[in-house]
Write a protein that holds these residues in place. Sequence first.
Motif, PDB file in Angstrom:
ATOM      1  N   UNK A 138       0.846  -1.204   0.000  1.00  0.00           N
ATOM      2  CA  UNK A 138       0.000   0.000   0.000  1.00  0.00           C
ATOM      3  C   UNK A 138       0.876   1.246   0.000  1.00  0.00           C
ATOM      4  N   UNK A 139       0.390   2.287  -0.648  1.00  0.00           N
ATOM      5  CA  UNK A 139       1.124   3.555  -0.658  1.00  0.00           C
ATOM      6  C   UNK A 139       0.136   4.699  -0.835  1.00  0.00           C
ATOM      7  N   UNK A 140       0.635   5.898  -0.655  1.00  0.00           N
ATOM      8  CA  UNK A 140      -0.218   7.063  -0.899  1.00  0.00           C
ATOM      9  C   UNK A 140      -1.085   7.463   0.280  1.00  0.00           C
ATOM     10  N   UNK A 141      -1.027   6.697   1.370  1.00  0.00           N
ATOM     11  CA  UNK A 141      -1.883   7.015   2.518  1.00  0.00           C
ATOM     12  C   UNK A 141      -1.362   8.216   3.310  1.00  0.00           C
ATOM     13  N   UNK A 142      -0.092   8.569   3.087  1.00  0.00           N
ATOM     14  CA  UNK A 142       0.468   9.699   3.825  1.00  0.00           C
ATOM     15  C   UNK A 142       0.112  11.038   3.170  1.00  0.00           C
ATOM     16  N   UNK A 143      -0.291  10.972   1.888  1.00  0.00           N
ATOM     17  CA  UNK A 143      -0.510  12.214   1.135  1.00  0.00           C
ATOM     18  C   UNK A 143      -1.906  12.768   1.328  1.00  0.00           C
ATOM     19  N   UNK A 144      -2.176  13.823   0.606  1.00  0.00           N
ATOM     20  CA  UNK A 144      -3.477  14.487   0.519  1.00  0.00           C
ATOM     21  C   UNK A 144      -4.266  14.448   1.819  1.00  0.00           C
ATOM     22  N   UNK A 145      -3.957  15.389   2.678  1.00  0.00           N
ATOM     23  CA  UNK A 145      -4.670  15.499   3.950  1.00  0.00           C
ATOM     24  C   UNK A 145      -4.175  14.520   4.989  1.00  0.00           C
ATOM     25  N   UNK A 146      -3.139  13.733   4.629  1.00  0.00           N
ATOM     26  CA  UNK A 146      -2.644  12.712   5.550  1.00  0.00           C
ATOM     27  C   UNK A 146      -1.510  13.213   6.415  1.00  0.00           C
ATOM     28  N   UNK A 147      -0.699  12.235   6.850  1.00  0.00           N
ATOM     29  CA  UNK A 147       0.409  12.516   7.748  1.00  0.00           C
ATOM     30  C   UNK A 147       1.344  13.587   7.189  1.00  0.00           C
ATOM     31  N   UNK A 148       1.642  13.491   5.899  1.00  0.00           N
ATOM     32  CA  UNK A 148       2.608  14.411   5.300  1.00  0.00           C
ATOM     33  C   UNK A 148       2.099  15.854   5.338  1.00  0.00           C
ATOM     34  N   UNK A 149       0.780  16.033   5.190  1.00  0.00           N
ATOM     35  CA  UNK A 149       0.236  17.388   5.195  1.00  0.00           C
ATOM     36  C   UNK A 149       0.184  17.995   6.585  1.00  0.00           C
ATOM     37  N   UNK A 150       0.286  17.138   7.596  1.00  0.00           N
ATOM     38  CA  UNK A 150       0.260  17.648   8.969  1.00  0.00           C
ATOM     39  C   UNK A 150       1.625  18.187   9.387  1.00  0.00           C
ATOM     40  N   UNK A 151       2.572  18.151   8.456  1.00  0.00           N
ATOM     41  CA  UNK A 151       3.936  18.591   8.738  1.00  0.00           C
ATOM     42  C   UNK A 151       3.983  20.045   9.208  1.00  0.00           C
ATOM     43  N   UNK A 152       4.445  20.308  10.424  1.00  0.00           N
ATOM     44  CA  UNK A 152       4.488  21.691  10.915  1.00  0.00           C
ATOM     45  C   UNK A 152       5.707  22.456  10.409  1.00  0.00           C
ATOM     46  N   UNK A 153       6.678  21.753   9.791  1.00  0.00           N
ATOM     47  CA  UNK A 153       7.920  22.422   9.395  1.00  0.00           C
ATOM     48  C   UNK A 153       7.794  23.033   8.009  1.00  0.00           C
ATOM     49  N   UNK A 154       8.215  24.297   7.860  1.00  0.00           N
ATOM     50  CA  UNK A 154       8.179  24.921   6.529  1.00  0.00           C
ATOM     51  C   UNK A 154       9.224  24.269   5.624  1.00  0.00           C
ATOM     52  N   UNK A 155       8.984  24.293   4.308  1.00  0.00           N
ATOM     53  CA  UNK A 155       9.931  23.664   3.382  1.00  0.00           C
ATOM     54  C   UNK A 155      11.338  24.220   3.558  1.00  0.00           C
ATOM     55  N   UNK A 156      12.325  23.392   3.322  1.00  0.00           N
ATOM     56  CA  UNK A 156      13.706  23.837   3.441  1.00  0.00           C
ATOM     57  C   UNK A 156      14.604  22.688   3.850  1.00  0.00           C
ATOM     58  N   UNK A 157      15.893  22.969   3.930  1.00  0.00           N
ATOM     59  CA  UNK A 157      16.841  21.955   4.373  1.00  0.00           C
ATOM     60  C   UNK A 157      17.222  22.226   5.819  1.00  0.00           C
ATOM     61  N   UNK A 158      17.260  21.138   6.577  1.00  0.00           N
ATOM     62  CA  UNK A 158      17.586  21.270   7.988  1.00  0.00           C
ATOM     63  C   UNK A 158      18.776  20.377   8.294  1.00  0.00           C
ATOM     64  N   UNK A 159      19.454  20.691   9.381  1.00  0.00           N
ATOM     65  CA  UNK A 159      20.535  19.811   9.829  1.00  0.00           C
ATOM     66  C   UNK A 159      21.860  20.161   9.218  1.00  0.00           C
ATOM     67  N   UNK A 160      22.783  19.159   9.336  1.00  0.00           N
ATOM     68  CA  UNK A 160      24.174  19.439   9.020  1.00  0.00           C
ATOM     69  C   UNK A 160      24.859  18.159   8.540  1.00  0.00           C
ATOM     70  N   UNK A 161      25.779  18.306   7.593  1.00  0.00           N
ATOM     71  CA  UNK A 161      26.603  17.194   7.120  1.00  0.00           C
ATOM     72  C   UNK A 161      25.773  16.001   6.673  1.00  0.00           C
ATOM     73  N   UNK A 162      26.132  14.828   7.148  1.00  0.00           N
ATOM     74  CA  UNK A 162      25.375  13.649   6.732  1.00  0.00           C
ATOM     75  C   UNK A 162      23.934  13.686   7.228  1.00  0.00           C
ATOM     76  N   UNK A 163      23.690  14.556   8.213  1.00  0.00           N
ATOM     77  CA  UNK A 163      22.340  14.622   8.784  1.00  0.00           C
ATOM     78  C   UNK A 163      21.577  15.813   8.242  1.00  0.00           C
TER      79      UNK A 163
END
Lengths: 436, 327, 296
Positions: B125-150
């Motif tokens: 199964x796939x696609x359950x995280x999209x469209x109103x799902x878990x992925x849309x609940x993301x509180x972080x604005x788009x961008x790159x976070x962290x450092x080096x390998x992380x």
Amino acid sequence: MQFLSASNPKRLLSSLLLLLIAMVLGFGLGATPASADSVGEDLERGITGNVKLEGEPLGGVRMIVEGGGYNAETVTGADGKWYIGVPGVEGDTYKVTLDQETLPEGIAVTGEGGATKDVVLGKTSPLVANFFIGEGTRVTVSMFDQVVARLIYGLNFGLMLGLAAVGLSLVFGTTGLSNFAHSEMVTFGAVAALVLGAGLQLPMWVAIPAAVLLSGAMGWALDAGLWKPLRKRGLALVQLMIVSIGLSLTARYLFQYFVGGGTEQLPGADSTMVPLFGSVALSMTDLVSMAISIVVIMGFAWWLLKTKTGKATRAISDNPDLAAASGIDVDKVIRTVWIISGALAGLAGVLWAYFRPGIKWDMGAQILLLIFAAVTLGGLGTAFGALIGSLVVGILVETSSLFIPADLKYVGALVVLIGILLFRPQGLLGKKQRIG
Amino acid sequence: MDWGSILNNTLAGLLTPTILAFALATLGLAMHFGFAGLLNFGIAGFMAVGAYGYAISVLTFGLPWWAGMIMGVAASVVFALIMGIPTLRLRGDYLAIVTIAAAEILRLLFLTTAFEPVTGSADGLFGYNNSGGFADANPFPPGDYGWGPWTYNEQTLWMLVFGLMVLAVATLLLWALMRSPWGRVVKGIREDEDAVRALGKNVFAYKMQALIIGGIFGALGGIVLATSTNVSPGVYVTSLTFFLWTALLLGGAATIFGPVLGSIIFWVLQAFLTNILPALAESGILPVSGIQAATLRYVLVGIGLMLIVIYRPQGIFGDKREMTFVK
Amino acid sequence: MSSNSESQKSTGLHIGVAAPGVKKVDPILVIDSVKKSFGGLTAVDVEHLEIPRGAITALIGPNGAGKTTLFNLLTGFDNPDTGAWSFEGKQLAGISSFKVAKMGQVRTFQLTKALSLLTVLENMKLGAKNQTGEKLLNSLFPFLWRKQDNELEVKAMELLRRFKLDAKKDDFAASLSGGQRKLLEMARALMTDPVLVMLDEPMAGVNPALTQSLLEHVLNLKKEGMTVLFVEHDMHMVRHIADWVVVMAEGKVVAEGAPDTVMKEQAVIDAYLGAHQDTDLGVVTGRIKVISEEGK
């Protein structure tokens, strides 16, 4: 974790149960309008086809692919097309079946060979397997014949399982070890036969007995090199069991390392069909395999019942301390048990390689649970219980595919295993234990 | 050989949603085996129940993502009940066989084409995280976070933060349970259930509670895994159970942080071997083919498991006296 | 001490002539036609048996007489084929073992069951009944159980001091000697505040230096108002502390009576006893180990 702190856990639990039942029912309802026309698309190779009647596509026809211990099925789409992915490599044989029950009334497979054909994977994928369909009478196999055929296959499979199961059961009885690496002893026998028969080009009547002897030697080596030292170290049974899991992983991937991920065929298979009863027929290989199983199991029973070592084995299974106190050399008996267990598992592996057909690195692991189910069913530690359990499991697995999808046939046996534990936890032939 | 990328990949493997998922499942095993002495060889089944319960609730029943996750957890409770009722009264090795069988039954049920519209059969199964799902609940604005390998994008960061929160809560819960009188009873049952029964404790109920709690941790592991990848039946195989056991024993079965650290060590080592073995094979240092090098990794896992159990059964972080294996 | 305890023996426990199944003045446990067979073998077949309250009753008999099986049946660890029995007037047939223990009928085991990887103190605290913190939801909130747990610790330490185990409170039970484990098991059973204590071979495997203190602990139980039923092979211990003796052979009760009279009965001698065992324990404490091994 919200529901843990709910004020009335019992009521909450029952409502959760209801919800889940609804989910399960949901499965059933959702499953009826079977519209899937392709499965296993993530596998590298596949078999495909197009079911047409006088140029018009036929939807809703059930197609089954079996072989190499793998089976899958699908239903043709409205365009008559179907696709089933298979895990095999070039040269592997699969059996493709068109379920004539799902054809319209008065329509049947008219081509030669009927509704089932064997196909061999080639260089290109997917492989096309089509059937000629037209008006005609189906060569229907009566339900009775089907049941008889399945019973015979089941018996054959059960005997094979039995060869592996009695060894596992004896080891458990004498040492208390649930040996998860037993499945790799099964694979070892088949791989040894492959190396001797196909690699060294020995005739199979030499290669197979030699493979069985090698398996016995492997049993000896494992006890001498691993299990006996660990027993002397005083490892707990759970520890030993987890060691056997580690051994199983090691051996399994070593097989993959040397044999590769594909399926190899043992030479010497004779697929001449011998008619037995009505439309029931068995291949020569199956018949010989059954005969070997029966003879070996009878020999094993004689050993267990009549010889001194056999009696000592049963005595140790019954009460190890008492047996040791009455002068039985427990270590020696256990060594013998490992040798026999290895040899029988090896033989089971060779026969299983012909039955599947084919040798694969994880072929033993595929039936490990069935072997465990058989042993548990019969009662842990009782050799004859394991034998009866194996026959029950073997027959159950084969006959269940008459009623449930072929890819669920192992499920039936495992569900029965759990069911039996509910009502007769000590197994069919086991005895209850005393506390205190 | 590109040591830089090997090192980078290995270090990146230290913190992934997958590791968090496996750590959760290993924590569940610690509850089952380390503390309650239950030989659960079906932890992969619990993970599968969580993952499928979540995905199916969202895809088939249209529940919101958080409700789907609760359903996944609820399904694991029911799974524990179904498995526990027939077997918790029996000797431990029966539980081992039944749990491994039950997990396999589940996998075959998820794999069969009979239920394909719901389970996706072999495709998963796939696609359950999209469209109103878990992925849309993301509180972080788009961008790159962290450092080096992380370095993570906002999606991966959200998965990691979610996974870390679940793992932290589960670890805290396990700690709180095991220092309490409840934990004392459960540990007593691990040692000798008849003795505890003779003291008037309802052993069956305690074992069931332990099975359910560990099962919930396993299901949460499946759910966390499902937030980052597809739900595929090929993941929840018996081998996964064995790998989780290896991680558990590596860290120390009867410890709180052992399972988490054991998981990290195990999967980082896996990531390292996955990178280094084929590289060694390619550069001709190891006289094997690339595929063989990949296989070799699992051979090493098997050998490693045997060595830990024989020579250091209490695990890396366990107390020497506190051997977790009762004779 | 031995002469002192001799004088404490309870008498006048039964009504009428002492014979198998005799009525007791105040029975705590009443057993009726309890039968259990394994395969074809009848392990227990007791028609009627009453255990007197507030006394120490010994259950003796040769190996395989069904003593431990009877223990298992009475405590719910095994189910009989037929029969009924009541404890303080409450029917116990079909009641599971943990509920039996909750009612105040607590047992120990022939093979000691110390919880090896719990500390001695944890072993003790585990014994206490009705602990708030043993409920799953309560366990997460220490303020609900902390106070009770501390009280239990005080009680446990008191018992441990009595059993001379207080110095070992933080050791794993696995590190104790066999005799100390027997003591721990008995002390743990006392944490449940039992009414009836059932001891399965309390002396088996205990080193002679510890036997005297074990005996005194058993006698103390009676002093504190508990009823004791114990299985023992050691005749000297039986003579020394038992107020009443029940003799079993081949699953049946073959004799009952006060220790000095019952041992003279022909049926008992036939079933079990050797002629040389008529000396009192107080004289030959050192022989106990030897004799108990003979009895095995």
